[in-house]
Each structure stands twice: as structure tokens, then as C-alpha cells.
Design a protein around this motif. Structure first.
Motif, short mmCIF file in Angstrom:
data_model
loop_
_atom_site.label_atom_id
_atom_site.label_comp_id
_atom_site.label_asym_id
_atom_site.label_seq_id
_atom_site.Cartn_x
_atom_site.Cartn_y
_atom_site.Cartn_z
N ILE A 163 3.88 58.52 71.42
CA ILE A 163 3.26 57.83 70.40
C ILE A 163 2.27 58.85 69.44
O ILE A 163 2.42 58.96 68.21
CB ILE A 163 2.43 56.93 70.65
N ALA A 164 1.77 59.92 70.18
CA ALA A 164 0.99 60.84 69.27
C ALA A 164 1.69 61.69 68.60
O ALA A 164 1.50 62.18 67.48
CB ALA A 164 0.10 61.50 70.30
N SER A 165 2.75 62.30 69.16
CA SER A 165 3.58 63.51 68.66
C SER A 165 5.06 63.06 68.86
O SER A 165 6.00 63.01 69.31
CB SER A 165 3.52 64.58 69.28
N PRO A 166 5.65 61.90 67.82
CA PRO A 166 7.04 61.17 67.82
C PRO A 166 7.82 62.51 67.49
O PRO A 166 7.71 63.19 66.80
CB PRO A 166 6.84 60.40 66.55
N PRO A 167 8.94 62.17 68.32
CA PRO A 167 10.16 63.30 68.05
C PRO A 167 10.91 63.06 67.04
O PRO A 167 11.18 61.77 66.44
CB PRO A 167 10.82 63.12 69.48
N SER A 168 11.74 64.31 66.59
CA SER A 168 12.70 64.04 65.41
C SER A 168 14.19 63.97 66.34
O SER A 168 15.16 63.62 65.58
CB SER A 168 12.64 65.01 64.41
N ARG A 169 14.01 64.61 67.37
CA ARG A 169 15.31 64.49 68.33
C ARG A 169 14.85 64.38 69.73
O ARG A 169 13.97 64.82 70.22
CB ARG A 169 16.18 65.88 68.11
N ILE A 170 15.63 63.87 70.62
CA ILE A 170 15.41 63.41 71.81
C ILE A 170 16.62 63.54 72.61
O ILE A 170 17.76 62.95 72.49
CB ILE A 170 14.54 61.92 71.96
N TRP A 171 16.58 63.70 73.88
CA TRP A 171 17.56 63.85 74.99
C TRP A 171 18.03 62.17 75.14
O TRP A 171 17.18 61.46 75.71
CB TRP A 171 17.17 64.52 76.08
N VAL A 172 19.26 61.89 75.57
CA VAL A 172 19.60 60.89 75.48
C VAL A 172 20.96 61.05 76.83
O VAL A 172 21.63 62.06 76.55
CB VAL A 172 20.57 59.88 74.58
N ARG A 173 20.80 60.23 77.88
CA ARG A 173 21.79 60.57 79.08
C ARG A 173 22.63 59.15 79.17
O ARG A 173 22.16 57.98 79.15
CB ARG A 173 21.17 60.73 80.39
N GLY A 174 23.77 59.35 79.24
CA GLY A 174 24.81 58.35 79.59
C GLY A 174 25.04 57.42 78.44
O GLY A 174 24.97 57.83 77.58
N ILE A 175 25.24 56.11 78.94
CA ILE A 175 25.71 55.12 77.77
C ILE A 175 24.77 54.11 77.84
O ILE A 175 23.88 53.71 78.76
CB ILE A 175 26.98 54.59 78.04
N PRO A 176 24.71 53.10 76.75
CA PRO A 176 23.52 51.95 77.01
C PRO A 176 24.28 50.94 78.07
O PRO A 176 25.34 50.85 78.06
CB PRO A 176 23.71 51.24 75.59
N THR A 177 23.28 50.69 79.08
CA THR A 177 23.76 50.10 80.45
C THR A 177 22.79 48.57 80.40
O THR A 177 21.89 48.62 79.88
CB THR A 177 23.14 51.08 81.50
N THR A 178 23.81 47.48 80.79
CA THR A 178 23.19 46.38 80.69
C THR A 178 22.40 45.87 81.98
O THR A 178 22.34 46.48 82.95
CB THR A 178 24.38 45.41 80.59
N GLY A 179 21.23 45.25 81.69
CA GLY A 179 20.21 44.61 82.69
C GLY A 179 20.18 43.08 82.81
O GLY A 179 21.02 42.41 82.38
N VAL A 180 19.06 42.85 83.27
CA VAL A 180 19.03 41.31 83.74
C VAL A 180 19.08 40.40 82.22
O VAL A 180 19.49 39.42 82.36
CB VAL A 180 17.58 41.17 84.33
N MET A 181 18.71 41.09 81.29
CA MET A 181 18.43 40.02 79.97
C MET A 181 19.99 39.74 79.49
O MET A 181 20.14 39.22 78.55
CB MET A 181 17.58 40.54 78.91
N ARG A 182 21.06 40.61 80.13
CA ARG A 182 22.41 40.40 79.60
C ARG A 182 22.77 38.91 80.00
O ARG A 182 23.72 38.32 79.21
CB ARG A 182 23.26 41.33 80.16
N ILE A 183 22.11 38.10 80.80
CA ILE A 183 22.61 37.03 81.16
C ILE A 183 22.32 35.79 80.08
O ILE A 183 22.74 34.58 80.29
CB ILE A 183 22.10 36.65 82.52
N VAL A 184 21.51 36.10 79.22
CA VAL A 184 20.70 35.02 78.16
C VAL A 184 21.90 34.15 77.66
O VAL A 184 21.72 33.15 77.56
CB VAL A 184 19.80 35.54 77.22
N PRO A 185 22.98 35.02 77.03
CA PRO A 185 24.13 34.20 76.58
C PRO A 185 24.69 33.00 77.45
O PRO A 185 25.55 32.30 76.94
CB PRO A 185 25.09 35.33 75.83
#
Length: 511
Positions: A374-396
Motif C-alpha cells: 500500500i505504501a509503495s505500490p508496484p508497477s510490476r509484480i511476480w505472478v505464479r501459475g494461473i488464476p485458480t478457483t476457490g470456494v466462491m466458484r460455487i455461487v452460480p
């Protein structure tokens, strides 16, 4: 019948300060636990009645409109409700919904099934290679069930059930999120116990002058030591107190174990290959191929490690919103991000808007790492893997559902509000909502869900969440409740609903 989207109320007054108007045209539905005063909206009953609810038997393309009944939800006096109508006696309730929740039932099934075979092998005896195969099979399942592509595939299959299916079937499908933790921990613990038996049999074989070499025995005991440390630090109480230590041990000791298992498989095949070549023995050993797939599943997310550009919007001294352009994840997904790319990873829910490229994520203050973000927001950041689904995936899976978020828990809930795959009654409690999370997010949510209840705890105090959620379920005629909050409140609300016969779902922290 044509569906007409309801208009957003142009103004609403806070109960605690009716002279102070909200900064934006969308209404923030803030309530006071001490008052039963209702809001004065500029729309009349006749104007609201043009909106209609879809047929409850229709499929997921029905959620673009809301009815007059939804506008008329009367929940402001919820604190006077008598909600002691629990369905079963205390012992049965605690046994069913706490001690033997779905996660623990799955753990128990996996563990007991293994132990039944374990006892049979102890009585009848088994060869060292066979024990190695069973041990690696359990570790294989424990690793693969948490692999990102496997998780997404299982969620996709379970959550593809149409809303027209009977509720009891959809409720069974919803329990899919407990599957990963229960089976993961059950097979991991079982694999460790199998390894103890393997080491015992291998030691006897070595002492008796059998085929086992001293190298194989030494590697086996090294694996056992590391697995025992991983199991100890994965114990929920210790894991919550030493979470960073748990993460490092699980990752780096886990990698070390995989390397040692490779050595063990090769050495064991060399010990028992007889007149065959080592290559021929490995090709015909199921354990070898299990380790090949297991290793690939671990490496795959790291092959997708990259440093993504990110646009940062500081919402307040308590939160920052990060915007990414590289994917369009389904609602209910999360990403793993890091400043260093190797050591400290943090998971955050993705907020995607239909028809808009990319997604965002809200990072709220919860420690040193988030404070620095929050104090020093990044312009680039490391991301690992793919977006993965969790518990809220069940809402639909639900036609009508009460979605509960506290604080930054709005992150996993917001994409469902925007996607409108279900008819949602949103409850969002947080202190200083607009000041903390910004006008844009609040207004976007209210535009997508005009009946959303946004409860400012700084002005109105903390509500009795069980009473408030129970009232919303009753007034909204919801099929279920989905909640994203901290551990104690999630468990309290889920138990409070389930013990009263209301299906409720929230994240679990046991695995």
C-alpha cells in the motif's frame, strides 16, 4: 416476459447522519442496529414494480432484473429477531457441523481406507517395492489434488450443474471445495505412515542381508524425517501461528522430498532389478511413472512464473487495488503474487467484470507485506501459475443466494455481483466503506446490485451477523449463504446457518 433492469436509487440517507448526503448518486444502504427507520428512496412503488423476477426454474441467464419484493426487504430491525430455532440437539449439531464437517469426513475416509489396507499388509506381509508403490501413490494423490489445473477442472465439472437441478443435488456439488483439503491431508498423512512401515521393512531386509542397499535405506529415512516435519507444521494450530514457517517448510522441504524420492525410486529399482537393466526396470515400475507425473504437476505452475505489469490505485491507507490485463478469470478465482518471485507468495481474489479485459485485486492491510504494498505500490509484480478457483466458484449453482463479505472479503464476492449468474443479495460489512475502498468500487457494486446492504461498522457498530444473515435469508427467500470473512466469523455464521437448516458455505483453513 421482457426483463427490465431496475434503476439505481439516486439518493439515500445514512441513518446516523441524515444531513450528510453520500458523495455519489448510488445509494449506500447503511443501517443502524439501534434504529428501525427505513430509507426514503426517490422511486415510487409503481416505478419499482416494473421489474420482475425470473422464473425460479429458469437457467442462469435470468438475473438481470429484480422484483418489488427484493426492493421491500425489511431487515432493519433484525436485532429483535428470536433465532433460537436450531434443528437438532447440541451434541448432534456439534458432531455434524464442527467435529465431523465435510473436510474432516473426507480426511477420515481417505485415512481409514489406507489404514485398513495398512493393517492387512502388517498381518499378511508385503514386499518392500510394493510398500514403496503404495507410499508414493498416496503422495501422488496428495500433490495432484492441489494442482491448479486439476482444481480448476474439478470445480468446472462440479459447478456446471444447472440451477434447474434439485437443490439437494446442487448442495452435494457445492461440497467440492472441501474435497481438495480433505483428500490432500488424508493421503499425505497416510503416505507418511506407509513410509514408516516401508522404512521398517527395508531396515529388516537390510539387516537380514537382503537386496536393500545402505544408500536406499539412508535416503528413505531422510524422506521420512522431512515428511514428519511437514506434517507437524501443517497441523492447523501450529500452521496458523507459524504460517510463514509452514509455507517455507511445505515448499522447500517438499521440493527436497521430491528429489529424494527420485533417488529412492532409482536406487530401489537398482536393488531389485535382478538380471534386468536399470532402464528396463524403471520403464516397468508404476512408481517411476507416478513420480514423473507428480514432478511435472509441481513444476508446471513455476514454468508460468513471470513478472506482470500492474497498475496500482491506492484506495486509502488501508487498501490498494491492483489492475492486471493478462487474463479474464472466472468469478471465484484467485492469483498468487510476490515481490521476490520465490519466497513469499500471497493469494488474492480476482475481480473481473464481464465484457472488460483483465481483472483487478484488492490488497488490504494485514501485515508487513501488505502495508509495504500500500505504501509503495508496484508497477510490476511476480505472478505464479494461473488464476485458480476457490470456494466462491460455487455461487452460480444457486438461483437465489445471500453473499456475505466483511472488509476486503468483498474481493471474492464482487465478480459474482458483476457477472449476475445468480440472483444475489449482497451483505457487505466494513468500517468507513467509501473512505477505505473508494467510491468507484462501492458505486460499481451498487449499480450492479441496487439492493446490496452495505453496513458501516464504524458508524453502526458490529452487528449480530447470525441474526442479520438469517433475516436476509428469510426475506430474500435464498437457497444458501456464501460468506468470505475471517476464520472465527466464517465458522460462526456457517455453523449458525447450518444448525438452523440453512445451507451455508465458507472457506476452510484446515489444509
Amino acid at each position: 416476459m421482457d426483463q427490465v433492469s431496475p434503476q439505481v436509487p439516486s439518493a439515500a440517507l445514512s441513518l446516523l447522519d441524515e444531513k450528510e448526503k453520500l458523495a455519489k448518486p448510488a445509494a449506500v444502504h447503511v443501517i443502524s442496529a439501534k434504529s428501525s427507520t427505513t430509507f426514503e428512496l426517490e422511486h415510487t412503488v409503481e416505478e419499482l414494480s416494473s421489474s420482475t423476477l425470473p422464473d425460479s426454474n429458469s437457467s442462469r441467464d435470468h438475473t438481470s432484473s429484480l422484483s418489488l419484493d427484493e426492493k421491500a426487504i425489511s431487515w432493519e430491525d433484525f436485532h429483535n429477531d428470536n433465532y433460537s430455532n436450531k434443528k437438532q440437539n447440541r451434541v448432534i449439531r456439534n458432531l455434524r457441523f464442527q467435529l465431523l464437517n465435510v473436510y474432516r469426513r473426507l480426511f477420515t475416509v481417505a485415512f481409514i481406507a489406507n489404514m485398513a489396507i495398512f493393517i492387512a499388509f502388517c498381518v499378511r506381509g508385503a514386499s518392500v517395492p510394493k510398500l514403496a508403490e503404495i507410499t508414493v501413490s498416496n503422495i501422488f494423490v496428495a500433490v495432484l489434488i492441489r494442482q491448479e489445473y486439476v482444481v480448476n477442472a474439478i470445480f468446472a465439472i462440479a459447478c456446471s450443474g444447472p440451477q434447474s437441478w434439485p437443490l439437494w443435488i446442487r448442495l452435494k456439488l457445492c461440497r467440492v471445495y472441501s474435497l481438495f483439503g480433505g483428500i490432500h491431508s488424508g493421503t499425505a498423512a497416510s503416505g507418511t505412515i506407509w513410509l514408516i512401515l516401508f522404512c521398517g521393512q527395508a531396515t529388516r531386509n537390510f539387516v537380514d542381508g537382503g537386496a536393500i542397499s545402505v544408500h536406499t535405506l539412508g535416503v528413505s529415512y531422510a524422506i521420512l524425517l522431512l515428511l514428519l516435519l511437514m506434517v507437524v507444521f501443517a497441523y492447523p494450530a501450529l500452521r496458523s501461528k507459524r504460517h510463514d514457517t509452514f509455507e517455507y517448510i511445505h515448499r522447500f522441504m517438499g521440493w527436497t522430498v521430491v528429489g529424494l524420492v527420485w533417488s529412492q525410486v532409482v536406487l530401489l529399482n537398482n536393488d531389485f532389478k535382478g538380471h534386468l537393466s536399470l532402464a528396463h526396470a524403471l520403464r516397468n515400475d508404476p512408481t517411476f511413472w507416478l513420480v514423473v507425473v507428480l514432478t511435472g504437476s509441481i513444476i508446471l505452475p513455476w514454468l508460468k512464473l513471470r513478472k506482470e505489469p500492474v497498475r496500482s490505485e491506492v484506495l486509502s491507507k488501508h487498501a490498494v487495488r491492483l489492475y492486471f490485463d493478462y487474463d479474464e478469470p472466472v468469478p471465484g478465482s484467485f492469483i498468487r503474487i510476490s515481490n521476490d518471485g520465490l519466497f513469499e507468495y500471497h493469494s488474492f481474489a480476482t475481480i473481473s467484470v464481464p465484457g472488460t479485459k483483465g481483472f483487478s485485486a484488492i490488497v488490504s492491510r494485514a501485515g508487513d507485506w501488505t502495508s509495504e504494498m500500500i505504501a509503495s505500490p508496484p508497477s510490476r509484480i511476480w505472478v505464479r501459475g494461473i488464476p485458480t478457483t476457490g470456494v466462491m466458484r460455487i455461487v452460480p449453482l444457486f438461483r437465489r443466494v445471500v453473499v456475505v463479505a466483511t472488509g476486503s472479503g468483498i474481493g471474492p464476492c464482487a465478480p459474482h455481483v458483476f457477472a449476475k449468474l445468480s440472483t444475489i443479495q449482497l451483505l457487505w460489512t466494513a468500517p468507513n466503506v467509501r473512505e477505505t475502498f473508494g467510491d468507484k468500487l462501492v458505486d460499481d457494486i451498487l449499480e450492479a446490485s441496487p439492493t446490496a446492504v452495505i453496513y458501516d461498522t464504524r458508524k453502526s457498530g458490529k452487528p449480530d451477523m447470525v441474526k442479520l444473515v438469517a433475516r436476509l435469508v428469510k426475506e430474500f427467500d435464498a437457497e444458501a449463504v456464501c460468506i468470505i470473512s475471517n476464520t472465527p466469523l466464517t465458522k460462526k455464521v456457517v455453523y449458525g446457518m447450518m444448525s438452523r437448516g440453512i445451507p451455508a458455505f465458507g472457506a476452510i483453513w484446515d489444509s
